[in-house]
Design a protein around this motif. Structure first.
Motif, PDB file in Angstrom:
ATOM      1  N   ILE A 181      -3.244  -1.704  -8.085  1.00  0.00           N
ATOM      2  CA  ILE A 181      -3.998  -2.663  -7.277  1.00  0.00           C
ATOM      3  C   ILE A 181      -4.946  -3.384  -8.223  1.00  0.00           C
ATOM      4  N   GLU A 184      -7.477  -9.863  -6.751  1.00  0.00           N
ATOM      5  CA  GLU A 184      -6.599 -10.772  -6.021  1.00  0.00           C
ATOM      6  C   GLU A 184      -6.415 -12.116  -6.717  1.00  0.00           C
ATOM      7  N   ASP A 256      -7.351   1.338  -8.478  1.00  0.00           N
ATOM      8  CA  ASP A 256      -7.327  -0.063  -8.855  1.00  0.00           C
ATOM      9  C   ASP A 256      -7.979  -0.289 -10.208  1.00  0.00           C
TER      10      ASP A 256
END
Length: 741
Positions: A181, A184, A256
């Motif tokens: 992860i 974004e 992440d």
């Protein structure tokens, strides 16, 4: 013959051309990625610098308790060939979990199902028409499902498994873990990461029980050596961690990471750094880092897998991070690294994890290419405009100083700040320009017969000069490699002597001493190299060839010792202090030739054999000997001189030990008593080398009382007392290591 102005212009032009070529080549090398000469040299200098820095660092303490469970040769011998049954691997995990390990990472794959032995037995029974027995065995299938047993064991502790990414698109084996992860705003499809097209992973039942997984094949440079490793990699536009990064994430229980990228062009972004926990790890363009090797193989503790299976020494695994891998040759996980050519791949991952947990990675600055170009321009200007004004020897000295300055500053930033700055290309440029300018200084020096005579008249006998002048074409002075014998003579306690005399008296003493010394060297076909204060250096075998150079050198050394005795009455009459000398002789390959400038030239010898001769002279006082000769000198003179073996020594800066000797007298003059003493001593020395301390002490004590070299015998007696208290290795052969020059 070039005029001075033409020569200067030619040298300046050559320097400019060399700098231009170097800049162009490096620029091409950077753009094309071609593994050319400069890049290979840079690799070599990187490895040299890395190992030198490691040698200066304190002993590694393993702060994160990273331990390697090694499927070694012993394990294979005791437990059978790899792969082992999964129940055995499950037992290993259980043992580590019970011992308190925090994370267990496997640097091996479990990509194929293990055949259930109950299924195999049922199949055999059905083929033999015994279905009733086969039906009864069905209830035991779960007990012999060792893949399931391994999965259950893995569920009791955080386990990280391995993935093998490949280039074959049709090759997809096993189950991939969840991808990373990441932030974004990162468009993974644009990232310039290594991109895999196929994979080999582990069984789904195992992947479901593992806390994570990472790829385990590191990148290899064009010379086959692992120096950098990517921390992340792409597959189907998803990002996956390396085995070390996956282990670090399991240790910190995170899912992440963040990626900091920069625009390269309209299609591609490059990675600049990776955010891991609260750290910012600077990386290369493809997310790679330089491996922070903590030391050579087995810097981290290795525990044999066979010991883990038997429960031996499990207490050390408490709060540890465990890598399970192999150092066995047959399992093909040995890599070439800057710190070793047979380096287990599993320890590469251990070093990377340590770097992640310690936030310590070497780093190549973004401006390194521009910095290298600036350094090369400065070097070119210095050599083209300024350095050519000096003579050849000054140019050599300044070039060496600039090389040392560049290497020292480069090493400083690496050792203290972990900055990987360019080294090889500026060094090559320095040496190239130094050679060009040195040739200029050398060519400008005279070559006439008169100058040869003036230069060599003070170094070699007149007969040598006449032969050289009459056959000038046969003798080159630019330098050649020859087997010669070198002699170093030093007046002992010269500082004390000089303090007792005025400057005039000291000059007269040296003149009265060096005059007969020089005469002895000339009479024995030697060449004077130099006088430095109270030291004389001479060599035999050049410029005129001499097949008996070693023997003539020893003749000369023995005559010098006799001369010192003969000079004593004369020196006493003049009020001079007592003069004693030590002489070192060594025979071996040397580079001989003359170098210098228009102001001064020197015909000299260089090389390791010369350095050893100097070391032998410095050891005469240590062993209480008047003359010490090297092994090759001994071999060429042992049929003429009776010699006493002094010691088997390893001098500072050398790896191989050598045996040195003391010439005692001509064989024809060796008395029976002296020969007996030599034989007894050599026998005592053999007892010493074989650690027969008691017998050696008895022999040496007798020799100390009755022999002619009590100092030497007493030295060995004192040494034996110390060695008795030491735990010497079985291969100890008597070698004594001198730690000072």
């Amino acid at each position: 013959m070039f005029s001075s102005k033409k020569l200067v212009r030619s040298v300046a032009l050559s320097a400019c051309l060399i700098v231009t070529f170097a800049l162009s080549y490096v620029q091409f090398d950077t753009i094309s990625g071609d593994a050319g000469l400069f890049k290979r040299l840079e690799y070599l200098m990187y490895d040299t610098r890395f190992n030198l820095s490691l040698a200066l660092k304190p002993k590694f303490e393993n702060p994160h308790n990273i331990i390697i469970v090694d499927i070694d040769e012993t394990s294979l011998l005791k437990e059978g060939r790899w792969p082992w049954s999964r129940d055995k691997v499950a037992l290993m995990i259980d043992q580590l979990a019970n011992a308190g390990a925090l994370v267990v990472t496997f640097d091996v794959l479990f990509s194929e199902k293990q055949i259930n032995p109950t299924d195999r037995l049922i199949e055999v029974l059905n083929k033999n028409d015994q279905p009733n027995i086969a039906d009864q065995l069905t209830q035991f299938r779960s007990q012999t499902d060792y893949d399931l047993a391994l999965s259950e064991a893995m569920s009791q502790i955080d386990v990280v498994l391995s993935i093998l990414f490949g280039e074959d698109e049709a090759f997809e084996v096993g189950q991939l873990p969840m991808s990373l992860i990441i932030n974004e705003q990162i468009d993974v499809s644009r990232l310039m990461l290594r991109n895999a097209h196929g994979f080999t992973s582990n069984l789904p039942v195992l992947m479901d029980s593992a806390i994570g997984a990472g790829f385990f094949v590191p990148s290899v440079d064009t010379d086959g050596i692992i120096r950098s490793v990517p921390l992340i990699q792409k597959y189907n536009d998803k990002v996956y961690p390396s085995l070390a990064l996956a282990t670090g994430m399991a240790y910190y229980v995170i899912e992440d990471i963040s990626i900091n990228s920069a625009r390269l062009n309209q299609f591609t972004d490059i990675v600049q750094s990776i955010g891991f926990v609260d750290q910012t790890i600077k990386t290369g363009a493809i997310g790679d880092v330089l491996v922070p090797f903590a030391g050579p193989q087995k810097t981290y503790p290795y525990i044999s897998a066979s010991k883990v299976l038997t429960g031996e020494g499990l207490e050390q695994f408490e709060n540890s991070i465990v890598f399970v891998g192999t150092s066995a040759v047959g399992l093909s996980d040995l890599r070439s690294t800057p710190v070793g050519t047979q380096y287990p791949g599993v320890e590469v991952h251990a070093n990377l994890l340590d770097g992640l947990l310690s936030d310590h990675f070497p780093y190549t600055p973004d401006l390194s290419g521009k910095l290298m170009a600036l350094i090369m321009v400065i070097i070119g200007l210095v050599f083209s405009i300024w350095l050519h004004r000096f003579g050849a020897m000054n140019i050599l000295g300044l070039t060496v100083a600039m090389i040392l300055l560049h290497f020292g500053s480069n090493f400083y930033f690496w050792h203290y700040y972990a900055l990987n700055l360019p080294m090889a290309v500026p060094l090559i440029l320095l040496m190239s320009l130094g050679v060009v300018n040195f040739i200029e200084g050398y060519v400008k020096e005279g070559q006439s017969k008169k100058k040869i005579s003036n230069m060599f008249g003070q170094y070699v006998p007149q007969a040598h000069i006449e032969k050289m002048l009459s056959s000038q074409g046969e003798y080159g002075f630019d330098g050649e490699n020859k087997v010669l014998t070198v002699l170093f003579l030093d007046i002992r306690s010269f500082t004390t002597i000089s303090e007792q005399l005025s400057a005039t008296q000291l000059k007269n003493l040296l003149n009265d001493f060096f005059t007969p010394i020089t005469e002895i060297i000339f009479n024995n076909q030697g060449t004077i190299d130099k006088y430095v204060g109270d030291m004389v250096m001479a060599f035999w075998g050049a410029p005129i060839d001499d097949d008996r150079h070693a023997l003539n050198a020893v003749h000369g050394a023995m005559a010098m010792q006799e001369m010192v005795i003969q000079l004593k009455p004369e020196f006493d009459a003049k009020g001079y202090p007592d003069v004693q000398i030590g002489i070192g002789l060594n025979t071996g390959p040397m580079n001989v030739g003359d170098m210098g400038s228009s102001f001064r030239r020197a015909y000299t010898v260089l090389g390791d054999s010369v350095n050893l001769g100097s070391r032998l002279e410095s050891l005469t006082k240590f062993y209480g000997a008047q003359i010490i000769i090297g092994p090759d000198t001994y071999e060429q003179t042992k049929d003429t001189y009776a010699c006493r073996l002094i010691d088997k020594i390893q001098v500072k800066g050398k790896d191989e030990p050598i045996v040195c000797y003391e010439p005692v007298c001509l064989l024809q003059n060796c008395t029976a008593e002296l020969q007996t003493e030599l034989d007894d001593y050599h026998h005592a020395y053999q007892l010493y080398c074989t650690k027969q301390w008691g017998e050696a002490e008895i022999e040496l004590t007798k020799l100390e009382k009755n022999g002619t070299r009590a100092f030497l015998y007493r030295l060995y007696l004192e040494r034996i007392v110390e060695l008795k208290e030491q735990d010497l290795e079985d291969a100890w052969d008597g070698t004594y290591r001198h730690t000072s020059k």
